[in-house]
Design a protein around this motif. Structure first.
Motif, mmCIF file in Angstrom:
data_model
loop_
_atom_site.group_PDB
_atom_site.id
_atom_site.type_symbol
_atom_site.label_atom_id
_atom_site.label_comp_id
_atom_site.label_asym_id
_atom_site.label_seq_id
_atom_site.Cartn_x
_atom_site.Cartn_y
_atom_site.Cartn_z
ATOM 1 N N ILE A 195 -60.179 8.586 -42.406
ATOM 2 C CA ILE A 195 -61.434 9.254 -42.417
ATOM 3 C C ILE A 195 -61.064 10.488 -41.466
ATOM 4 O O ILE A 195 -60.715 10.794 -40.427
ATOM 5 N N LYS A 196 -61.594 11.650 -42.240
ATOM 6 C CA LYS A 196 -61.380 13.108 -41.501
ATOM 7 C C LYS A 196 -62.787 13.381 -40.920
ATOM 8 O O LYS A 196 -63.728 12.699 -41.444
ATOM 9 N N LEU A 256 -61.846 3.344 -37.052
ATOM 10 C CA LEU A 256 -60.804 2.554 -37.641
ATOM 11 C C LEU A 256 -61.615 1.146 -38.200
ATOM 12 O O LEU A 256 -60.990 0.766 -39.280
ATOM 13 N N GLU A 257 -62.491 0.706 -37.768
ATOM 14 C CA GLU A 257 -63.227 -0.468 -38.348
ATOM 15 C C GLU A 257 -63.814 -0.008 -39.833
ATOM 16 O O GLU A 257 -63.636 -0.819 -40.617
ATOM 17 N N GLU A 258 -64.419 1.424 -39.953
ATOM 18 C CA GLU A 258 -64.761 1.370 -41.072
ATOM 19 C C GLU A 258 -63.761 1.751 -42.147
ATOM 20 O O GLU A 258 -63.915 1.584 -43.560
ATOM 21 N N ASP A 299 -62.668 -3.631 -49.239
ATOM 22 C CA ASP A 299 -63.626 -3.069 -50.668
ATOM 23 C C ASP A 299 -62.698 -3.133 -51.740
ATOM 24 O O ASP A 299 -62.893 -3.122 -52.933
ATOM 25 N N LEU A 300 -61.362 -2.277 -51.496
ATOM 26 C CA LEU A 300 -60.448 -1.790 -52.436
ATOM 27 C C LEU A 300 -59.367 -2.707 -52.470
ATOM 28 O O LEU A 300 -58.423 -2.720 -53.263
ATOM 29 N N LYS A 301 -59.221 -3.815 -51.756
ATOM 30 C CA LYS A 301 -58.196 -4.777 -51.845
ATOM 31 C C LYS A 301 -57.964 -5.510 -53.109
ATOM 32 O O LYS A 301 -56.972 -5.722 -53.607
ATOM 33 N N SER A 302 -58.965 -5.501 -53.941
ATOM 34 C CA SER A 302 -58.997 -5.914 -55.395
ATOM 35 C C SER A 302 -57.985 -5.313 -56.181
ATOM 36 O O SER A 302 -57.711 -5.534 -57.374
ATOM 37 N N LEU A 303 -57.852 -4.115 -55.940
ATOM 38 C CA LEU A 303 -56.934 -3.101 -56.586
ATOM 39 C C LEU A 303 -55.484 -3.473 -56.542
ATOM 40 O O LEU A 303 -54.515 -3.363 -57.379
#
Length: 166
Positions: free
Chosen positions: A86-87, A100-102, A109-113
């Motif tokens: 995140i910038k 870092l939490e976000e 959320d993207l772990k399914s990829l």
């Protein structure tokens, strides 16, 4: 004028005959040795040429197999990791811990990829982008949303996000 009578002296006749016969014999020996040497070299060159041709064929076969395996492997590449950054969080006075939490939430959320085929993931790129960009996040009781600045697909998906006020 008269030619000297060498036919009367047998020593000179033998000497001249010896020179002629010796020259002929030495010439024949030279031709024989030269021919044998040339034949050896011709056989060696032929053997080396056959070896070179065989090795070139082997190289061509190996290269074709290598290219085919690379093509198959490129088709079968799978995603192994997801990286999110995140910038511009400093601009909105967001602390590092919240950032870092976000980032970890987006990774979850993207772990399914992970372990999916790279081709199918790239085909669903728009879905991934909309999933991330439509998400509203709260930092310091203010709503923010993500804008994807860059996304790189390979065995590791690298996503660079920017925060915007909603």
């Amino acid at each position: 004028m008269r030619i000297p009578p060498l036919y009367r002296r047998p020593a000179w006749q033998r000497f001249i005959a010896g020179i002629v016969i010796g020259g002929c014999i030495s010439w024949l020996v030279f031709l024989f040795m030269f021919g044998v040497t040339q034949e050896k070299h011709a056989k060696k060159i032929k053997f080396q040429q056959e070896t070179i041709n065989n090795l070139e064929q082997d190289i061509k076969i190996w290269q074709d197999e290598y290219k085919e395996l690379n093509r198959k492997n490129a088709d079968l590449l799978t995603i192994q990791n997801v990286q999110v950054k995140i910038k511009d969080y400093e601009k909105y006075n967001i602390d590092l811990q919240s950032k870092l939490e976000e980032e970890n939430k987006v990774k979850e959320d993207l772990k399914s990829l992970i372990a999916n085929d790279l081709n199918s993931t790239v085909k669903n790129k728009d879905l991934i982008i909309k999933t991330i960009e439509n998400k509203t996040v709260k930092f310091n009781n203010r709503p923010y949303r993500y804008i994807i600045k860059s996304i790189i697909f390979y065995t590791t998906i690298s996503i660079e996000l920017e925060l915007r006020l909603n």
